[in-house]
Motif scaffolding. Sequence first.
Motif, PDB file in Angstrom:
ATOM      1  N   LYS A  61     -18.537  11.320   2.417  1.00 49.50           N
ATOM      2  CA  LYS A  61     -19.994  11.245   2.541  1.00 49.50           C
ATOM      3  C   LYS A  61     -20.469  10.669   3.865  1.00 49.50           C
ATOM      4  O   LYS A  61     -21.418  11.174   4.464  1.00 49.50           O
ATOM      5  CB  LYS A  61     -20.557  10.415   1.393  1.00 49.50           C
ATOM      6  N   TYR A  62     -19.872   9.580   4.323  1.00 55.91           N
ATOM      7  CA  TYR A  62     -20.382   8.964   5.550  1.00 55.91           C
ATOM      8  C   TYR A  62     -19.559   9.364   6.769  1.00 55.91           C
ATOM      9  O   TYR A  62     -19.681   8.769   7.821  1.00 55.91           O
ATOM     10  CB  TYR A  62     -20.434   7.440   5.398  1.00 55.91           C
ATOM     11  N   GLY A  63     -18.705  10.363   6.607  1.00 57.33           N
ATOM     12  CA  GLY A  63     -18.002  10.909   7.758  1.00 57.33           C
ATOM     13  C   GLY A  63     -16.556  10.474   7.874  1.00 57.33           C
ATOM     14  O   GLY A  63     -15.816  11.016   8.685  1.00 57.33           O
ATOM     15  N   ARG A  64     -16.131   9.493   7.062  1.00 53.74           N
ATOM     16  CA  ARG A  64     -14.750   9.026   7.199  1.00 53.74           C
ATOM     17  C   ARG A  64     -13.809  10.052   6.574  1.00 53.74           C
ATOM     18  O   ARG A  64     -14.007  10.475   5.448  1.00 53.74           O
ATOM     19  CB  ARG A  64     -14.591   7.678   6.512  1.00 53.74           C
ATOM     20  N   PRO A  65     -12.764  10.469   7.293  1.00 52.68           N
ATOM     21  CA  PRO A  65     -11.837  11.441   6.705  1.00 52.68           C
ATOM     22  C   PRO A  65     -10.992  10.811   5.604  1.00 52.68           C
ATOM     23  O   PRO A  65     -10.690   9.620   5.645  1.00 52.68           O
ATOM     24  CB  PRO A  65     -10.951  11.851   7.888  1.00 52.68           C
ATOM     25  N   LYS A  66     -10.649  11.606   4.618  1.00 52.43           N
ATOM     26  CA  LYS A  66      -9.831  11.148   3.493  1.00 52.43           C
ATOM     27  C   LYS A  66      -8.579  11.996   3.426  1.00 52.43           C
ATOM     28  O   LYS A  66      -8.625  13.210   3.653  1.00 52.43           O
ATOM     29  CB  LYS A  66     -10.636  11.298   2.194  1.00 52.43           C
ATOM     30  N   LYS A  67      -7.452  11.358   3.108  1.00 53.60           N
ATOM     31  CA  LYS A  67      -6.190  12.096   3.053  1.00 53.60           C
ATOM     32  C   LYS A  67      -5.940  12.570   1.632  1.00 53.60           C
ATOM     33  O   LYS A  67      -5.948  11.777   0.694  1.00 53.60           O
ATOM     34  CB  LYS A  67      -5.032  11.174   3.455  1.00 53.60           C
ATOM     35  N   VAL A  68      -5.669  13.851   1.472  1.00 58.39           N
ATOM     36  CA  VAL A  68      -5.333  14.411   0.166  1.00 58.39           C
ATOM     37  C   VAL A  68      -3.914  14.964   0.234  1.00 58.39           C
ATOM     38  O   VAL A  68      -3.640  15.884   1.003  1.00 58.39           O
ATOM     39  CB  VAL A  68      -6.326  15.529  -0.218  1.00 58.39           C
ATOM     40  N   VAL A  96       0.857  -1.184   0.000  1.00 58.46           N
ATOM     41  CA  VAL A  96       0.000   0.000   0.000  1.00 58.46           C
ATOM     42  C   VAL A  96       0.897   1.239   0.000  1.00 58.46           C
ATOM     43  O   VAL A  96       1.702   1.426   0.907  1.00 58.46           O
ATOM     44  CB  VAL A  96      -0.915   0.019   1.239  1.00 58.46           C
ATOM     45  N   GLN A  97       0.756   2.045  -1.035  1.00 55.09           N
ATOM     46  CA  GLN A  97       1.544   3.276  -1.076  1.00 55.09           C
ATOM     47  C   GLN A  97       0.853   4.317  -0.202  1.00 55.09           C
ATOM     48  O   GLN A  97      -0.313   4.655  -0.424  1.00 55.09           O
ATOM     49  CB  GLN A  97       1.671   3.807  -2.508  1.00 55.09           C
ATOM     50  N   ARG A  98       1.587   4.805   0.801  1.00 59.53           N
ATOM     51  CA  ARG A  98       0.975   5.732   1.741  1.00 59.53           C
ATOM     52  C   ARG A  98       0.916   7.137   1.161  1.00 59.53           C
ATOM     53  O   ARG A  98       1.797   7.539   0.389  1.00 59.53           O
ATOM     54  CB  ARG A  98       1.781   5.798   3.055  1.00 59.53           C
ATOM     55  N   VAL A  99      -0.091   7.876   1.567  1.00 60.21           N
ATOM     56  CA  VAL A  99      -0.190   9.287   1.199  1.00 60.21           C
ATOM     57  C   VAL A  99       0.950  10.037   1.888  1.00 60.21           C
ATOM     58  O   VAL A  99       1.116   9.934   3.094  1.00 60.21           O
ATOM     59  CB  VAL A  99      -1.546   9.877   1.664  1.00 60.21           C
ATOM     60  N   PRO A 100       1.770  10.756   1.110  1.00 62.09           N
ATOM     61  CA  PRO A 100       2.914  11.426   1.729  1.00 62.09           C
ATOM     62  C   PRO A 100       2.480  12.672   2.499  1.00 62.09           C
ATOM     63  O   PRO A 100       1.442  13.270   2.205  1.00 62.09           O
ATOM     64  CB  PRO A 100       3.781  11.819   0.520  1.00 62.09           C
ATOM     65  N   GLU A 101       3.302  13.009   3.477  1.00 62.32           N
ATOM     66  CA  GLU A 101       3.049  14.293   4.149  1.00 62.32           C
ATOM     67  C   GLU A 101       3.745  15.392   3.374  1.00 62.32           C
ATOM     68  O   GLU A 101       4.739  15.134   2.711  1.00 62.32           O
ATOM     69  CB  GLU A 101       3.577  14.232   5.575  1.00 62.32           C
ATOM     70  N   PRO A 102       3.225  16.632   3.374  1.00 64.72           N
ATOM     71  CA  PRO A 102       2.032  17.041   4.115  1.00 64.72           C
ATOM     72  C   PRO A 102       0.753  16.662   3.365  1.00 64.72           C
ATOM     73  O   PRO A 102       0.714  16.694   2.146  1.00 64.72           O
ATOM     74  CB  PRO A 102       2.167  18.579   4.168  1.00 64.72           C
ATOM     75  N   TYR A 103      -0.271  16.288   4.104  1.00 70.16           N
ATOM     76  CA  TYR A 103      -1.557  16.038   3.477  1.00 70.16           C
ATOM     77  C   TYR A 103      -2.633  16.763   4.269  1.00 70.16           C
ATOM     78  O   TYR A 103      -2.427  17.167   5.401  1.00 70.16           O
ATOM     79  CB  TYR A 103      -1.861  14.543   3.377  1.00 70.16           C
ATOM     80  N   VAL A 104      -3.792  16.916   3.648  1.00 71.32           N
ATOM     81  CA  VAL A 104      -4.943  17.545   4.299  1.00 71.32           C
ATOM     82  C   VAL A 104      -6.003  16.476   4.462  1.00 71.32           C
ATOM     83  O   VAL A 104      -6.194  15.659   3.560  1.00 71.32           O
ATOM     84  CB  VAL A 104      -5.487  18.693   3.420  1.00 71.32           C
ATOM     85  N   GLU A 105      -6.691  16.464   5.591  1.00 66.40           N
ATOM     86  CA  GLU A 105      -7.801  15.521   5.761  1.00 66.40           C
ATOM     87  C   GLU A 105      -9.096  16.219   5.373  1.00 66.40           C
ATOM     88  O   GLU A 105      -9.388  17.310   5.844  1.00 66.40           O
ATOM     89  CB  GLU A 105      -7.880  15.042   7.215  1.00 66.40           C
ATOM     90  N   VAL A 106      -9.844  15.557   4.485  1.00 70.35           N
ATOM     91  CA  VAL A 106     -11.105  16.140   4.026  1.00 70.35           C
ATOM     92  C   VAL A 106     -12.250  15.209   4.405  1.00 70.35           C
ATOM     93  O   VAL A 106     -12.052  14.006   4.557  1.00 70.35           O
ATOM     94  CB  VAL A 106     -11.075  16.357   2.490  1.00 70.35           C
ATOM     95  N   PRO A 107     -13.467  15.767   4.588  1.00 74.50           N
ATOM     96  CA  PRO A 107     -14.596  14.928   5.007  1.00 74.50           C
ATOM     97  C   PRO A 107     -15.254  14.244   3.794  1.00 74.50           C
ATOM     98  O   PRO A 107     -15.370  14.840   2.731  1.00 74.50           O
ATOM     99  CB  PRO A 107     -15.571  15.942   5.629  1.00 74.50           C
TER     100      PRO A 107
END
Lengths: 357, 235, 410
Positions: C58-65, C45-56
């Motif tokens: 549909k069902y409330g789970r945060p997503k890393k961008v 699994v390739q991890r989302v690199p930092e820095p990232y922003v967490e966005v909301p």
Amino acid sequence: MASDVVLVIGGGPAGLEAARGAADLGAKVVLVEERDCLGGTPVFERYAALTHGFQDAEEVMNRLIRDVTAHPSIEVKLSTRVVACDGEVGDFRVALARTGDGASETVHVGSIIVATGFQHFDPGRETQVYGYYEYPDVITLADAEAMLKAKKFVRPSTGLPPERVCFIQCVGSRDRQIGNEYCSKVCCGIASKQAIEIRQQVPNCKVYIFYIDMRMYGYWENEIYWPAQEQYKVNYIKGIATEIIRKGDKLLVRGEDTTLGRPMEVLMDMVILSVGMEPSKGTREIARILGVKQNKYGFIEVPHEGVDPVATSVPGIFVAGAAAGPKDLDDTMSMAGAAAMKAVAAVRKAAVAPGRG
Amino acid sequence: MALHAPPKLERYADVPYEEKERLFQEVKSDPRFPDYLYGCYECGICVAACPSARFYDFSPRKIAQTLAREDVELFYYQLNEDIWNCSQCFSCNRCPRQNSPGGLITIMREVAVRNGLRSAKEALEGYSRVIYKIMVTGTQVSPDMIQADAFPDWGPVAKETADNLELWRKALPPETMHTTTTAWEVSEQTLTELYLIWHMTGVMDMIKEVDEGLHMILMDVMEELLEEKGYALAE
Amino acid sequence: MHGDGKQAEGIPRKERVFQRDPDLPLPEDIRERVFELEEEGEWIVQRVPEPYVEVPTKYGRPKKVPLQHTWHHKSCGQCGHIPGYSTAIFWLHRKLGLAYDDPKDQTSCTGWNYYASATSNAAAQAAVAVRNFAAAYATGFFPLIHCGTSYGHYKEVREELVKHAELRRQVREILAKLGKPLVMPEEIVHYSEWVYAVRHEIAARRIYDCSAITVTVHPACHYYKLVQGDAIYDPDIYGGQRTAVVTAVATALGAQVKDYSTWFDCCGFGFRHILVQRDFTRSFAVGRKIETMIEEAKPDVVLTHDTGCVTTLDKSQFAAQVHNRKVGVPVMSEAQFAALAMGAHPYRVCQLHWHAADYRPLLEKMGIDWREKWQEFEEDLERIRRGEKEYLTWEDVEAEIPARHFLQVS
């Protein structure tokens, strides 16, 4: 040391009937209610007529409440919640806390009846896009009930009586995506009842019900469904909607008329969402506190054989009403009676043979 | 307000039942099938959301129902007459049972293509240049595809683009986009890998079924690069 | 965005704000399975690199961008005939000082062809996807998907790979023959989610006033209708009841976003329809979308976030004029609009000369002198024509921009 007191948690129809039933059988009863008044959802949400026989909900509830408050063997504790529980059948120690001043006490009881009821599904979690949080003219069954009771059924956006109203069934129920896969049982009856009430109060208003199936058990068929269609000219259309969006000053409802087999877009003044039942916050909390098993939907789990609809996973703790799943008033009152019987039997058995209820 | 006419199943009366059944089983045995079809309670949400249902005599609900009922005759009719109307927008994924009529149609289309159905070939007429472009260059559309005679309905911009193409493509800052025959510059190694994927997954065989001429051209072009890179296409 | 706010006297109206119940368990999310499969040795699994922003979502789970170090998975349609779209996305990154990679080791997602012709199959589609993911992984940069169709398609591929061990095995073998590992990114991120994540930084660099610009938004079907939980829903935008991308950006720029009654409708792209059944596409684009937008909202510009949607809505208007239909509103991506608002050159960067519907009234309304800009661009073209320069470069474009600074991330 055994106790012969029955604790009833929740002062709605189930709790009231269970308390009265247990007390009539000779038990001492403590009834705990977290709100500052008895009556539960029918009172709190200002139900107009009950689906059964169109009786005035307030009158019926007042009778149930009077029977309890006037009963010498029932101690009612309002604004009170259960916060902890210890022990076993015949010998439970239950900690209570009063909202407001936080005063606490512990009661010693022999058996417990959970009657903490349900809450309505929040339309904001719906898979379809119904716009409940965008448009004041999209309301739920509960919103409609309050308006019907006040005899002021109007478009929230204008304050004027509507000309076209529709119901959308199964909102928040029967849906794999949301997770509430079950049918909420009462919404077809309630929607039809409300449709009739609207036609009575606003005779010029056309009323539509968009449905997947019409759940008209037993006498609902002839007492509600047929009169709705034949006497009150409510239009039942098989096929529910996927979107509600504003067009001009009306609401555009998009669905399929499956009988005619084609997509349909109609303008409405108001849309009433037939929201389903979910376990109430109180039900979720009490399950945790008492350690009773919940089913995958969060309701109190009862054995599935159908012959013991009020037992829980803990001996001596029983359940009545919508805390166990979608129930109509018939179910609720029947369960309350059964729970009262079993709760009293449990304390008597425990008095004779401690630890065995 | 006429009701839709019932489907003329007699059109396919001369196709043996076993053949229709075989194709049905091919759809049903696709590993994705159970993800796309649970049960259907005829709520109509899929049709309500579907754009194609408004334009064609098309119903995602009927597609799901037919497969659920295993109605082989009706399935064969839909396989030939309905599935290419779907716009693959997946608005139907709003289904409360979590069926995906659009997904079922994707499977049905693959089966139609793999079996060289005439209706599939007809549906793909005029489309072969896009298949060629994607298979061979690794991008689906290229700037040089915007020609006035191919897109007369797009207006004068099509002609203007075509007339100035070489120049305009140089007036683009991103280095990878100074191309006219591909959308962006794809490296040869990447193309090699793509050709190998097409071969290893059986896609070339699918194309052979619907367009033999195109297949021949594709094989020629791909084999040339693959041999250059040291890959022999042994079967 | 709540209703029109009108409320009759005496009717009990609670201010309706959707609040997610924190006691309700979050529904099962596929990303949990993605990590479990890594633990089982099925893939990396390739991890989302930092820095990232967490966005909301549909069902409330945060997503890393991820903000930078992104591997740009380009779009065929954008690069092919809306080149200003891709260019604007790159330009925004450069203007914000965020490093990115524009690879040649990238194939199309092939989703357009797949949805149009089905001359492919699940294994090929999955192999194409993971080949691209492996290529990104090898560079250490995280994939950022430009096209809405690619994004939706890759979400679908992820579902299939998670659910079907046999498909994973097949695809792993294919990649092994190509000398690549099987890699699944931690998140599948669309560029419009990145624009959403940096919208306030974009707004802070706005130089043209957008407050007089009326915008209608068209959300792409493949962005939010496929794998519905994995799309941005923001409580501050539409009360969290409609997907927030594009609208959030237009709002942050100060534009007036107006609603219309066919908001959820597909544009009619249809994948194969736009090529071989254009009356379908045109009927939808014009009859359901453009005309409704014009009648109900009178937009100065239509903003969307997908290749097919820009193509369909922009290119379908010309033929409709012959039938005296009410059309004639410019269409572009929110990336191009944001870039314009930040001072990007309408031709060198936004490449608006490739668009069909007339964008010049919009530019005028924003205060951008398109005549002067076109003159500058024509001079660029002339220099290229004469052989003085081979290509227009980023240096040419950035000559106007003061020294870059790196984005401060708190």
